[in-house]
Design an enzyme around this catalytic site. Structure first.
Site, short mmCIF file in Angstrom:
data_model
loop_
_atom_site.label_atom_id
_atom_site.label_comp_id
_atom_site.label_asym_id
_atom_site.label_seq_id
_atom_site.Cartn_x
_atom_site.Cartn_y
_atom_site.Cartn_z
N LYS A 19 0.84 -1.22 0.00
CA LYS A 19 0.00 0.00 0.00
C LYS A 19 0.87 1.26 0.00
O LYS A 19 0.65 2.18 -0.77
CB LYS A 19 -0.93 0.01 1.23
N ARG B 59 -9.25 1.16 9.19
CA ARG B 59 -8.80 -0.19 9.56
C ARG B 59 -9.95 -0.99 10.17
O ARG B 59 -9.77 -2.15 10.53
CB ARG B 59 -7.71 -0.11 10.63
N ARG C 199 11.36 -5.73 5.02
CA ARG C 199 11.16 -4.29 4.77
C ARG C 199 12.19 -3.45 5.54
O ARG C 199 12.49 -3.72 6.69
CB ARG C 199 9.75 -3.90 5.21
N ARG D 5 11.58 -1.55 11.17
CA ARG D 5 10.60 -1.13 12.18
C ARG D 5 10.50 -2.18 13.28
O ARG D 5 10.53 -3.37 13.00
CB ARG D 5 9.22 -0.96 11.52
N ARG E 193 -0.39 -8.59 13.74
CA ARG E 193 -0.93 -7.59 12.81
C ARG E 193 -1.79 -8.26 11.74
O ARG E 193 -2.82 -7.72 11.33
CB ARG E 193 0.19 -6.77 12.21
#
Ligand code: ADP
Ligand code: ADP
Length: 224
Positions: free
Chosen positions: A20, A95, A133, A166, A177
């Site tokens: 996204k 969300r 990531r 992160r 998540r």
């Protein structure tokens, strides 16, 4: 509503890691409207140790959602900034259904949500994407150690900033998540489908192909 009041709002849906943020940044250039990433806004507040950042931290560390009231207020404030005069690309918001109905109320007087691209991706692929990531500490540009590496390891191509992982991109938090996504966010797929706004694209393709398919979906809606 006067034509100049009409804005273009897009909502990007997809599991964590679907792409996204990556696609929102590409769409910003194409549409000349800003990306509003609630995750980035929370991380900015965390970095600056604001009250909001401190409140969000415990939820983010666990991979849970920050309370709706706080999140919705933050989005409302963000939308008052001048760069949203022509619309915005929402990434990571809404969300859940409470946030989605709040966003409807905010956007309806301004022309409503134009399109909701759903970037589809298998969970195993999402895990691989998230755990690889890396993000630039200063400008927030997003990389992947295998799929979208920077020219020089650990260094941002855009501004030379340091790339970091992160805290919530470690495997245990990622699993929660994904769980939170299926429990709370996935119902939005049906919600937007029923409104005739959903456009599904295959997020498993390379970045430029996903972008081309998103462009085609925008074209089909007369948005570009
Ligand atoms: P990703 O796209 O990888 O899921 P985000 O950057 O969107 O990650 O979100 C990181 C974290 O920030 C979430 O796990 C959650 O704690 C918080 N967050 C982001 N957006 C929202 C939102 N709309 N509502 C509540 N919490 C949010
Ligand atoms: P999201 O915002 O949905 O959580 P990101 O845009 O941050 O997802 O992408 C998650 C990770 O996957 C990043 O490391 C990014 O570089 C990488 N990525 C994004 N899109 C693709 C793609 N189409 N193919 C391979 N890797 C991708």
């Amino acid at each position: 509503m006067a034509a100049q009041d009409r804005r273009v709002f897009l909502v990007l849906l997809g599991v964590p890691g679907a792409g996204k943020g990556t696609q929102a940044k590409l769409l910003e250039e194409l549409l000349q409207i800003p990306q509003i990433s609630t995750g980035d806004l929370f991380r900015y507040n965390l970095k600056n140790e604001t009250e909001l950042g401190l409140l969000a931290k415990s939820y983010m560390d666990r991979g849970d959602l920050v309370p709706d009231e706080v999140t919705i207020r933050m989005v409302e404030e963000r939308l008052t900034r001048e760069d949203c005069a022509r619309g915005a690309i929402f990434d990571g918001f809404p969300r859940n259904l409470v946030q989605a109905t709040a966003l409807d109320a905010i956007t309806e007087p301004l022309g409503g949500i134009a399109l909701v691209p759903l970037i589809g991706l298998e969970d195993d692929d999402a895990m691989r994407r998230i755990t690889g990531r890396r993000v630039c500490r200063s400008c927030g540009a997003v990389y992947h150690i295998d799929f979208n590496p920077p020219k020089q390891e650990g260094v941002c191509d855009v501004d030379g900033g340091e790339l970091y992982q992160r805290d919530d991109d470690k495997p245990d938090t990622v699993r929660n998540r994904l769980y939170v996504y299926y429990k709370q966010t996935a119902p939005l797929v049906g919600y937007y489908y029923a409104k005739g706004l959903l456009a599904e694209v295959d997020g498993g393709l390379p970045i430029d192909e996903v972008q081309a398919n998103l462009k085609a979906a925008l074209q089909a809606k007369g948005l570009i």
